[in-house]
Write a protein that holds these residues in place. Structure first.
Motif, PDB file in Angstrom:
ATOM      1  N   HIS A  84       0.827  -1.210   0.000  1.00  0.00           N
ATOM      2  CA  HIS A  84       0.000   0.000   0.000  1.00  0.00           C
ATOM      3  C   HIS A  84       0.866   1.268   0.000  1.00  0.00           C
ATOM      4  O   HIS A  84       0.540   2.245  -0.668  1.00  0.00           O
ATOM      5  CB  HIS A  84      -0.965   0.003   1.185  1.00  0.00           C
ATOM      6  N   GLN A  85       1.973   1.256   0.744  1.00  0.00           N
ATOM      7  CA  GLN A  85       2.870   2.407   0.742  1.00  0.00           C
ATOM      8  C   GLN A  85       3.476   2.629  -0.634  1.00  0.00           C
ATOM      9  O   GLN A  85       3.596   3.764  -1.097  1.00  0.00           O
ATOM     10  CB  GLN A  85       3.976   2.217   1.776  1.00  0.00           C
ATOM     11  N   MET A  86       3.859   1.532  -1.301  1.00  0.00           N
ATOM     12  CA  MET A  86       4.401   1.658  -2.655  1.00  0.00           C
ATOM     13  C   MET A  86       3.371   2.255  -3.602  1.00  0.00           C
ATOM     14  O   MET A  86       3.670   3.172  -4.362  1.00  0.00           O
ATOM     15  CB  MET A  86       4.844   0.292  -3.186  1.00  0.00           C
ATOM     16  N   LYS A  87       2.159   1.721  -3.540  1.00  0.00           N
ATOM     17  CA  LYS A  87       1.098   2.211  -4.421  1.00  0.00           C
ATOM     18  C   LYS A  87       0.823   3.685  -4.160  1.00  0.00           C
ATOM     19  O   LYS A  87       0.778   4.493  -5.086  1.00  0.00           O
ATOM     20  CB  LYS A  87      -0.176   1.399  -4.240  1.00  0.00           C
ATOM     21  N   ASP A  88       0.674   4.051  -2.891  1.00  0.00           N
ATOM     22  CA  ASP A  88       0.399   5.444  -2.554  1.00  0.00           C
ATOM     23  C   ASP A  88       1.564   6.351  -2.952  1.00  0.00           C
ATOM     24  O   ASP A  88       1.354   7.466  -3.430  1.00  0.00           O
ATOM     25  CB  ASP A  88       0.108   5.580  -1.053  1.00  0.00           C
ATOM     26  N   GLY A  89       2.793   5.867  -2.758  1.00  0.00           N
ATOM     27  CA  GLY A  89       3.957   6.642  -3.154  1.00  0.00           C
ATOM     28  C   GLY A  89       4.016   6.861  -4.656  1.00  0.00           C
ATOM     29  O   GLY A  89       4.308   7.959  -5.127  1.00  0.00           O
ATOM     30  N   LEU A  90       3.715   5.816  -5.403  1.00  0.00           N
ATOM     31  CA  LEU A  90       3.690   5.945  -6.865  1.00  0.00           C
ATOM     32  C   LEU A  90       2.631   6.941  -7.301  1.00  0.00           C
ATOM     33  O   LEU A  90       2.873   7.792  -8.153  1.00  0.00           O
ATOM     34  CB  LEU A  90       3.422   4.586  -7.517  1.00  0.00           C
ATOM     35  N   LEU A  91       1.460   6.841  -6.715  1.00  0.00           N
ATOM     36  CA  LEU A  91       0.376   7.757  -7.079  1.00  0.00           C
ATOM     37  C   LEU A  91       0.729   9.199  -6.725  1.00  0.00           C
ATOM     38  O   LEU A  91       0.338  10.121  -7.428  1.00  0.00           O
ATOM     39  CB  LEU A  91      -0.938   7.331  -6.427  1.00  0.00           C
ATOM     40  N   SER A  92       1.496   9.385  -5.643  1.00  0.00           N
ATOM     41  CA  SER A  92       1.885  10.748  -5.262  1.00  0.00           C
ATOM     42  C   SER A  92       2.846  11.360  -6.282  1.00  0.00           C
ATOM     43  O   SER A  92       2.956  12.575  -6.365  1.00  0.00           O
ATOM     44  CB  SER A  92       2.520  10.757  -3.868  1.00  0.00           C
ATOM     45  N   CYS A  93       3.538  10.527  -7.039  1.00  0.00           N
ATOM     46  CA  CYS A  93       4.470  11.010  -8.064  1.00  0.00           C
ATOM     47  C   CYS A  93       3.773  11.374  -9.363  1.00  0.00           C
ATOM     48  O   CYS A  93       4.364  12.017 -10.217  1.00  0.00           O
ATOM     49  CB  CYS A  93       5.509   9.930  -8.373  1.00  0.00           C
ATOM     50  N   MET A  94       2.551  10.943  -9.504  1.00  0.00           N
ATOM     51  CA  MET A  94       1.842  11.154 -10.760  1.00  0.00           C
ATOM     52  C   MET A  94       1.059  12.455 -10.722  1.00  0.00           C
ATOM     53  O   MET A  94       0.391  12.748  -9.739  1.00  0.00           O
ATOM     54  CB  MET A  94       0.890   9.980 -11.021  1.00  0.00           C
ATOM     55  N   LYS A  95       1.156  13.213 -11.806  1.00  0.00           N
ATOM     56  CA  LYS A  95       0.384  14.450 -11.897  1.00  0.00           C
ATOM     57  C   LYS A  95      -1.097  14.131 -11.985  1.00  0.00           C
ATOM     58  O   LYS A  95      -1.907  14.694 -11.276  1.00  0.00           O
ATOM     59  CB  LYS A  95       0.812  15.244 -13.128  1.00  0.00           C
ATOM     60  N   ASN A  96      -1.439  13.236 -12.876  1.00  0.00           N
ATOM     61  CA  ASN A  96      -2.827  12.823 -13.053  1.00  0.00           C
ATOM     62  C   ASN A  96      -2.987  11.480 -12.369  1.00  0.00           C
ATOM     63  O   ASN A  96      -2.446  10.479 -12.820  1.00  0.00           O
ATOM     64  CB  ASN A  96      -3.148  12.715 -14.554  1.00  0.00           C
ATOM     65  N   LYS A  97      -3.713  11.446 -11.272  1.00  0.00           N
ATOM     66  CA  LYS A  97      -3.861  10.223 -10.480  1.00  0.00           C
ATOM     67  C   LYS A  97      -4.649   9.140 -11.218  1.00  0.00           C
ATOM     68  O   LYS A  97      -4.616   7.989 -10.858  1.00  0.00           O
ATOM     69  CB  LYS A  97      -4.544  10.516  -9.145  1.00  0.00           C
ATOM     70  N   LYS A  98      -5.362   9.551 -12.240  1.00  0.00           N
ATOM     71  CA  LYS A  98      -6.156   8.576 -12.986  1.00  0.00           C
ATOM     72  C   LYS A  98      -5.312   8.026 -14.125  1.00  0.00           C
ATOM     73  O   LYS A  98      -4.831   8.755 -14.967  1.00  0.00           O
ATOM     74  CB  LYS A  98      -7.431   9.212 -13.530  1.00  0.00           C
ATOM     75  N   SER A  99      -5.133   6.740 -14.094  1.00  0.00           N
ATOM     76  CA  SER A  99      -4.358   6.064 -15.121  1.00  0.00           C
ATOM     77  C   SER A  99      -5.198   4.919 -15.657  1.00  0.00           C
ATOM     78  O   SER A  99      -5.961   4.314 -14.909  1.00  0.00           O
ATOM     79  CB  SER A  99      -3.063   5.524 -14.513  1.00  0.00           C
TER      80      SER A  99
END
Length: 147
Positions: A84-99
């Motif tokens: 979950h930390q990895m997923k949340d960390g990756l999402l925090s790096c993305m400008k557009n959270k929707k992929s």
């Protein structure tokens, strides 16, 4: 990868999660190497989204009845927290959270659940196969993020 992100992807080793005794059990579901290759040839945003999806799918998979898994509850909880930390960390790096979610990857994880866990009645052997697949996914996901 040129990301302006404070979060760093540090994948676990197989030793940090159940030892290095990843046995030779083969799953009846082929590893989605082609999906990883397509992601590797895609933009940074697509790669981040793909790896976030892998982490989400692993969390769902390990959210199932894992009583037969040869790890203690604490190890499984620590693994799920890390995922979950990895997923949340990756999402925090993305400008557009929707992929866009990769449908092949989604179906692959569904088949792991049905063709491995359900058909083998959540046995210790089935969970060992799933653990092995999870380690392979984390390794391949780390390559996508670090290259």
């Amino acid at each position: 990868m040129a990301l302006k992100c404070l979060w760093i992807f540090i994948p676990p080793t197989s030793k940090s999660w159940g030892g290095n005794n990843v046995n030779d059990l083969e799953t009846p579901v082929a590893f989605p190497g082609d999906a990883y290759k397509r992601a590797a040839n895609s933009s940074v945003h697509v790669r981040l989204g793909f790896v976030a999806q892998v982490m989400q799918e692993l969390a769902v998979l390990f959210g199932e009845d894992h009583a037969s898994l040869r790890l203690g509850e604490k190890e499984v909880d620590d693994f799920l927290n890390m995922i979950h930390q990895m997923k949340d960390g990756l999402l925090s790096c993305m400008k557009n959270k929707k992929s866009r979610w990769n449908k092949k990857l989604y179906r692959y994880f569904k088949r792991l659940s049905s063709d491995v866990l359900e058909q083998k009645k959540n046995s210790a052997e089935a969970w060992e196969m799933i653990r092995r697949e999870a380690i392979m996914h984390i390794f391949h996901a780390s390559l996508l993020i670090t290259t």
